[in-house]
Design a protein around this motif. Structure first.
Motif, PDB file in Angstrom:
ATOM      1  N   VAL A  77       0.856  -1.186   0.000  1.00 50.79           N
ATOM      2  CA  VAL A  77       0.000   0.000   0.000  1.00 50.79           C
ATOM      3  C   VAL A  77       0.890   1.233   0.000  1.00 50.79           C
ATOM      4  O   VAL A  77       1.819   1.340   0.820  1.00 50.79           O
ATOM      5  N   GLU A  78       0.603   2.177  -0.908  1.00 47.44           N
ATOM      6  CA  GLU A  78       1.386   3.416  -0.977  1.00 47.44           C
ATOM      7  C   GLU A  78       0.429   4.605  -1.052  1.00 47.44           C
ATOM      8  O   GLU A  78      -0.544   4.592  -1.806  1.00 47.44           O
ATOM      9  N   VAL A  79       0.718   5.621  -0.234  1.00 44.62           N
ATOM     10  CA  VAL A  79      -0.065   6.856  -0.212  1.00 44.62           C
ATOM     11  C   VAL A  79       0.921   8.014  -0.266  1.00 44.62           C
ATOM     12  O   VAL A  79       1.935   8.009   0.446  1.00 44.62           O
ATOM     13  N   ASP A  80       0.649   9.017  -1.109  1.00 43.80           N
ATOM     14  CA  ASP A  80       1.578  10.141  -1.187  1.00 43.80           C
ATOM     15  C   ASP A  80       0.843  11.450  -1.412  1.00 43.80           C
ATOM     16  O   ASP A  80      -0.330  11.481  -1.764  1.00 43.80           O
ATOM     17  N   GLU A  81       1.568  12.508  -1.177  1.00 43.60           N
ATOM     18  CA  GLU A  81       1.067  13.873  -1.379  1.00 43.60           C
ATOM     19  C   GLU A  81       2.227  14.717  -1.876  1.00 43.60           C
ATOM     20  O   GLU A  81       3.325  14.662  -1.325  1.00 43.60           O
ATOM     21  N   TYR A  82       1.984  15.506  -2.926  1.00 44.26           N
ATOM     22  CA  TYR A  82       3.047  16.323  -3.491  1.00 44.26           C
ATOM     23  C   TYR A  82       2.595  17.770  -3.636  1.00 44.26           C
ATOM     24  O   TYR A  82       1.491  18.037  -4.108  1.00 44.26           O
ATOM     25  N   ASP A  83       3.434  18.685  -3.200  1.00 46.50           N
ATOM     26  CA  ASP A  83       3.275  20.120  -3.457  1.00 46.50           C
ATOM     27  C   ASP A  83       2.009  20.708  -2.851  1.00 46.50           C
ATOM     28  O   ASP A  83       1.422  21.641  -3.396  1.00 46.50           O
ATOM     29  N   ALA A  84       1.578  20.191  -1.702  1.00 43.37           N
ATOM     30  CA  ALA A  84       0.395  20.757  -1.057  1.00 43.37           C
ATOM     31  C   ALA A  84       0.637  22.180  -0.575  1.00 43.37           C
ATOM     32  O   ALA A  84      -0.311  22.960  -0.429  1.00 43.37           O
ATOM     33  N   ASP A  85       1.900  22.527  -0.322  1.00 45.51           N
ATOM     34  CA  ASP A  85       2.227  23.876   0.154  1.00 45.51           C
ATOM     35  C   ASP A  85       2.663  24.813  -0.956  1.00 45.51           C
ATOM     36  O   ASP A  85       3.010  25.964  -0.711  1.00 45.51           O
ATOM     37  N   GLY A  86       2.688  24.321  -2.210  1.00 46.24           N
ATOM     38  CA  GLY A  86       3.109  25.157  -3.325  1.00 46.24           C
ATOM     39  C   GLY A  86       4.603  25.377  -3.426  1.00 46.24           C
ATOM     40  O   GLY A  86       5.057  26.171  -4.250  1.00 46.24           O
ATOM     41  N   ARG A  87       5.385  24.669  -2.622  1.00 41.41           N
ATOM     42  CA  ARG A  87       6.843  24.826  -2.646  1.00 41.41           C
ATOM     43  C   ARG A  87       7.577  23.548  -3.046  1.00 41.41           C
ATOM     44  O   ARG A  87       8.794  23.486  -2.976  1.00 41.41           O
ATOM     45  N   GLY A  88       6.831  22.537  -3.456  1.00 39.30           N
ATOM     46  CA  GLY A  88       7.465  21.286  -3.868  1.00 39.30           C
ATOM     47  C   GLY A  88       7.723  20.312  -2.739  1.00 39.30           C
ATOM     48  O   GLY A  88       8.431  19.324  -2.916  1.00 39.30           O
ATOM     49  N   SER A  89       7.137  20.544  -1.551  1.00 37.73           N
ATOM     50  CA  SER A  89       7.280  19.585  -0.455  1.00 37.73           C
ATOM     51  C   SER A  89       6.482  18.323  -0.771  1.00 37.73           C
ATOM     52  O   SER A  89       5.532  18.350  -1.563  1.00 37.73           O
TER      53      SER A  89
END
Length: 208
Positions: A133-145
């Motif tokens: 199982v893989e879960v991810d989140e990209y660029d939620a802060d608008g800075r590439g985190s």
């Protein structure tokens, strides 16, 4: 400020100052007789040193320590992350093939719970219940985190009294996200309610 705080500055040919970036960024080079630091490529972007006659009093600060570097997520961070996300990717394998598919899920603190219909992934999971199982989140802060969690787990189909608690978890999770009251809906033909019991779980993040 001292030279170590503002970088290395030396008189230029026009009585201005040519300054280097602070810190030991690379080897020293010479531009018009003044000392500057050059990076691994042998130059700054555009081959232009920072000139104080263009921006008097300007300082160049290094990034905060640890920013932009991967770090391991703590267990509490992993649980919070899995509860706030909605889409997981399941990696399953069987009959000589590997299959990765997204599912909308809920998380109860131990397992990923989902509802789906009969199909390829269910056939593979029934044949081999071991799943990643893989879960991810990209660029939620608008800075590439970014943040990412990966876990090894075991697939289980739910039936009888185990179905309603799983459906209630999903109803509450998505009704809350939409700002509405949970509604019961009948299950259609071929619907499968399942969970993946998570085992070894790891998470990483980069804050920029």
């Amino acid at each position: 400020k001292s030279e170590g705080e503002r970088g290395a500055c030396n008189p230029g040919p026009n009585h201005d100052e040519v300054c280097a970036l602070p810190g030991e960024l690379g080897r020293r080079g010479s531009v018009e007789g003044s000392q500057v630091y050059r990076g691994a490529s042998g130059s700054f972007a555009g081959e232009a040193p920072v000139r104080r006659d263009y921006a008097p009093g300007m300082t160049i600060e290094p990034p905060p320590p640890g920013r932009g570097l991967p770090r391991e997520l703590e267990r509490e961070e992993i649980d919070a992350f899995l509860r706030e996300q909605r889409v997981a990717r399941l990696g399953c394998q069987g009959a000589g093939e590997t299959y990765v598919v997204p599912v909308i899920y809920g998380y109860d603190g131990e397992s990923v719970v989902a509802v789906t219909t009969e199909g390829r992934k269910i056939s593979l999971l029934r044949a081999n219940p071991k799943v990643c199982v893989e879960v991810d989140e990209y660029d939620a802060d608008g800075r590439g985190s970014w943040r990412s969690v990966s876990a090894q787990g075991v697939y289980e189909e739910l039936s009888g009294d185990a179905v309603e608690p799983a459906l209630e978890l999903l109803r509450e999770r998505f009704a809350r996200a939409a700002g509405r009251t949970p509604e019961r809906r009948p299950l259609g033909p071929g619907v499968v309610v399942f969970r993946v019991r998570l085992g070894e779980t790891t998470g990483r993040a980069v804050e920029r």
